[in-house]
Design a protein around this motif. Structure first.
Motif, PDB file in Angstrom:
ATOM      1  N   ARG A   1      -4.038  -2.725  10.826  1.00 22.55           N
ATOM      2  CA  ARG A   1      -3.515  -1.356  10.860  1.00 22.55           C
ATOM      3  C   ARG A   1      -3.949  -0.525   9.656  1.00 22.55           C
ATOM      4  NH1 ARG A   1       2.072  -1.113  14.299  1.00 22.55           N
ATOM      5  NH2 ARG A   1       1.449  -2.672  15.837  1.00 22.55           N
ATOM      6  N   ALA A   2      -4.933  -1.021   8.925  1.00 20.10           N
ATOM      7  CA  ALA A   2      -5.516  -0.232   7.842  1.00 20.10           C
ATOM      8  C   ALA A   2      -6.598   0.683   8.423  1.00 20.10           C
ATOM      9  CB  ALA A   2      -6.113  -1.156   6.788  1.00 20.10           C
ATOM     10  N   SER A   3      -6.991   1.700   7.677  1.00 22.19           N
ATOM     11  CA  SER A   3      -8.078   2.571   8.111  1.00 22.19           C
ATOM     12  C   SER A   3      -9.352   1.758   8.290  1.00 22.19           C
ATOM     13  CB  SER A   3      -8.317   3.671   7.077  1.00 22.19           C
ATOM     14  OG  SER A   3      -7.204   4.526   6.964  1.00 22.19           O
ATOM     15  N   THR A   4     -10.217   2.184   9.188  1.00 25.24           N
ATOM     16  CA  THR A   4     -11.474   1.488   9.389  1.00 25.24           C
ATOM     17  C   THR A   4     -12.318   1.580   8.112  1.00 25.24           C
ATOM     18  OG1 THR A   4     -12.621   3.450  10.203  1.00 25.24           O
ATOM     19  CG2 THR A   4     -11.459   2.084  11.839  1.00 25.24           C
ATOM     20  N   PRO A   5     -13.256   0.661   7.926  1.00 30.50           N
ATOM     21  CA  PRO A   5     -14.102   0.722   6.730  1.00 30.50           C
ATOM     22  C   PRO A   5     -14.787   2.077   6.547  1.00 30.50           C
ATOM     23  CG  PRO A   5     -14.390  -1.374   7.847  1.00 30.50           C
ATOM     24  CD  PRO A   5     -13.529  -0.544   8.734  1.00 30.50           C
TER      25      PRO A   5
ATOM     26  N   SER B   1      -9.852   0.198  -1.360  1.00 28.62           N
ATOM     27  CA  SER B   1     -10.150  -1.208  -1.129  1.00 28.62           C
ATOM     28  C   SER B   1     -10.972  -1.329   0.151  1.00 28.62           C
ATOM     29  CB  SER B   1      -8.851  -2.011  -1.019  1.00 28.62           C
ATOM     30  OG  SER B   1      -9.116  -3.355  -0.703  1.00 28.62           O
ATOM     31  N   VAL B   2     -12.195  -1.791   0.017  1.00 31.69           N
ATOM     32  CA  VAL B   2     -13.097  -1.977   1.168  1.00 31.69           C
ATOM     33  C   VAL B   2     -13.500  -3.452   1.187  1.00 31.69           C
ATOM     34  CG1 VAL B   2     -15.203  -1.239   2.337  1.00 31.69           C
ATOM     35  CG2 VAL B   2     -13.938   0.382   0.891  1.00 31.69           C
ATOM     36  N   THR B   3     -12.972  -4.185   2.146  1.00 31.07           N
ATOM     37  CA  THR B   3     -13.156  -5.632   2.208  1.00 31.07           C
ATOM     38  C   THR B   3     -14.386  -6.038   3.006  1.00 31.07           C
ATOM     39  OG1 THR B   3     -10.744  -5.698   2.288  1.00 31.07           O
ATOM     40  CG2 THR B   3     -11.886  -7.769   2.624  1.00 31.07           C
ATOM     41  N   THR B   4     -14.767  -5.206   3.956  1.00 34.85           N
ATOM     42  CA  THR B   4     -15.891  -5.513   4.844  1.00 34.85           C
ATOM     43  C   THR B   4     -16.371  -4.221   5.481  1.00 34.85           C
ATOM     44  OG1 THR B   4     -16.569  -6.730   6.839  1.00 34.85           O
ATOM     45  CG2 THR B   4     -14.295  -5.998   6.752  1.00 34.85           C
ATOM     46  N   LEU B   5     -17.616  -4.218   5.934  1.00 35.92           N
ATOM     47  CA  LEU B   5     -18.129  -3.100   6.726  1.00 35.92           C
ATOM     48  C   LEU B   5     -18.155  -3.449   8.204  1.00 35.92           C
ATOM     49  CD1 LEU B   5     -21.107  -1.879   4.479  1.00 35.92           C
ATOM     50  CD2 LEU B   5     -18.729  -1.097   4.503  1.00 35.92           C
ATOM     51  N   ASP B   6     -17.785  -4.664   8.531  1.00 35.53           N
ATOM     52  CA  ASP B   6     -17.748  -5.162   9.909  1.00 35.53           C
ATOM     53  C   ASP B   6     -16.427  -4.741  10.553  1.00 35.53           C
ATOM     54  OD1 ASP B   6     -17.400  -6.690  12.238  1.00 35.53           O
ATOM     55  OD2 ASP B   6     -18.465  -8.412  11.414  1.00 35.53           O
ATOM     56  N   ARG B   7     -16.482  -3.825  11.507  1.00 40.85           N
ATOM     57  CA  ARG B   7     -15.249  -3.292  12.093  1.00 40.85           C
ATOM     58  C   ARG B   7     -14.447  -4.366  12.815  1.00 40.85           C
ATOM     59  NH1 ARG B   7     -15.243   2.598  14.760  1.00 40.85           N
ATOM     60  NH2 ARG B   7     -13.099   1.900  14.875  1.00 40.85           N
TER      61      ARG B   7
ATOM     62  N   ASP C   1       0.823  -1.205   0.000  1.00 43.55           N
ATOM     63  CA  ASP C   1       0.000   0.000   0.000  1.00 43.55           C
ATOM     64  C   ASP C   1       0.862   1.261   0.000  1.00 43.55           C
ATOM     65  OD1 ASP C   1      -1.894   2.109   0.773  1.00 43.55           O
ATOM     66  OD2 ASP C   1      -3.238   0.451   1.207  1.00 43.55           O
ATOM     67  N   PRO C   2       0.638   2.169  -0.964  1.00 43.01           N
ATOM     68  CA  PRO C   2       1.433   3.404  -1.015  1.00 43.01           C
ATOM     69  C   PRO C   2       1.139   4.357   0.129  1.00 43.01           C
ATOM     70  CG  PRO C   2      -0.336   3.494  -2.625  1.00 43.01           C
ATOM     71  CD  PRO C   2      -0.348   2.100  -2.055  1.00 43.01           C
TER      72      PRO C   2
ATOM     73  N   THR D   1      -5.635   1.893  -2.522  1.00 41.17           N
ATOM     74  CA  THR D   1      -5.188   1.979  -1.132  1.00 41.17           C
ATOM     75  C   THR D   1      -6.297   1.574  -0.172  1.00 41.17           C
ATOM     76  OG1 THR D   1      -4.242   3.466   0.559  1.00 41.17           O
ATOM     77  CG2 THR D   1      -5.821   4.423  -0.992  1.00 41.17           C
ATOM     78  N   LYS D   2      -5.893   1.234   1.054  1.00 42.53           N
ATOM     79  CA  LYS D   2      -6.835   0.977   2.146  1.00 42.53           C
ATOM     80  C   LYS D   2      -6.782   2.099   3.178  1.00 42.53           C
ATOM     81  CE  LYS D   2      -7.165  -4.079   2.211  1.00 42.53           C
ATOM     82  NZ  LYS D   2      -6.406  -4.424   0.998  1.00 42.53           N
TER      83      LYS D   2
END
Length: 361
Positions: free
Chosen positions: A206-210, A191-197, A135-136, A165-166
């Protein structure tokens, strides 16, 4: 409940430091009863500066829509357990496990190298992809600012770029991205993998929250930067049921393009992902792996071109149709933005000579 792994570290994705395929010795951690539920000292991130010799990576894969990319960093502190780039750390004699997310390498000369490489005789501008391997905008970019310096070079010479990016940190560079977008030179995908925190914190600690990623889509889109969403990876029996929710939320935030990629488990990643399931979702492990095999012709991984991203078989066909119908309903991918390449102005290095056409612009 006590951890199954003696190496489990809070805030990290992998649950072990599995040996890389090139190492002479194999490490096998064992719980001998002396360790508590957590390591006595947190696993800290170290960053080594690497003076790279080249910065543009070329590829000829028919599965991806670009032929060149840039990775400002090796390793990624986001710690996504499913990251297909993890096995690249084995080339450094390090583990694709915890080493990948804690022993990072930064390329401080990246912008200088980029300027040199796009100034070469015969260079033809096509969109450069950023965020294809690591991730940049991972956490160390906040201080290192290597990605920002690369964008400055691209903006200065009107060179097109795509970003995946995430991280919400991407909005920091809106002062560069907005002028580039006005010239048709950039688009960004979150990139959004899930909405479940809870699931996100476990899979990509360590990625940003959804929600912060959706906020980034909205901010970029409102500012005129073409923005999309990547629902990737799709993990059967874990997050595949969220495709509708994720794409709907992203479209509502302003995303205009969407894509998805089925979970890939190359090399050491298979063992790492199975360990992670044992640790966090033991009740779902068999179902996840069995469904993945159904999507990959009886295997956990299929590296062949035209199969590795989407899978094959009845269930894979249903997933493609489901995605297509969803995009049509949400008006995603109605138009694919083609970035401008005709505005590129080749850098003139010290001792070089201006092109007459560039001088007249």
């Amino acid at each position: 409940m006590a951890s199954n792994s003696p190496w489990l570290s809070r805030g990290r994705g992998a649950v072990s430091n599995v040996s890389g395929r090139f190492e002479a010795l194999k490490r096998e951690p064992a719980q001998d009863g002396w360790l508590g539920e957590e390591p006595t000292t947190p696993l800290r991130t170290s960053v080594t500066e690497e003076n790279a010799k080249h910065i543009l990576t070329k590829n000829k894969s028919p599965d991806i829509p670009f032929d060149r990319s840039i990775n400002a960093y090796r390793g990624c502190e986001h710690g996504c357990v499913y990251c297909f780039a993890r096995p690249t750390h084995a080339f450094l004699g390090l583990s694709p496990g915890l080493d990948f997310e804690s022993k990072l390498f930064a390329k401080p000369n990246a912008a200088e190298l980029l300027r040199q490489e796009i100034s070469k005789k015969g260079y033809v501008a096509k969109p450069i992809a950023m965020g294809t391997n690591t991730d940049p905008y991972q956490p160390i970019e906040k201080e290192r600012r290597i990605t920002r310096e690369l964008l400055k070079v691209l903006m200065e010479h009107d060179h097109p770029v795509t970003i995946v990016t995430k991280s919400r940190l991407v909005v920091r560079d809106m002062d560069l991205l907005v002028p580039m977008a006005e010239k048709g030179l950039v688009k960004v995908a979150l990139s959004v993998t899930t909405l479940d925190r809870k699931l996100a914190r476990t899979m990509e600690p360590r990625a940003s929250t959804p929600q912060r990623r959706l906020d980034a889509i909205r901010l970029l889109s409102d500012a005129g930067v073409p923005t999309g969403v990547m629902f990737a990876p799709v993990i059967p029996a874990l997050n595949d049921h969220e495709m509708e929710a994720v794409l709907s939320a992203a479209a509502h935030a302003g995303a205009k393009e969407a894509a998805y990629i089925l979970l890939r488990l190359p090399l050491e990643l298979t063992e790492l992902f199975e360990e992670w399931l044992d640790e966090h979702y033991p009740d779902r492990k068999s179902r996840v792996l069995n469904r993945l095999k159904e999507l990959r012709g009886g295997k956990l991984n299929d590296p062949r071109f035209k199969h590795r991203m989407m899978g094959k078989g009845f269930e894979a066909d249903l997933m493609r149709q489901r995605f297509s119908n969803l995009c049509r309903r949400l008006r995603l991918n109605t138009e694919k933005l083609e970035l401008a390449t005709d505005q590129f102005r080749k850098p003139v290095l010290e001792g070089g000579q201006y092109n007459l056409l560039d001088a007249l612009r």
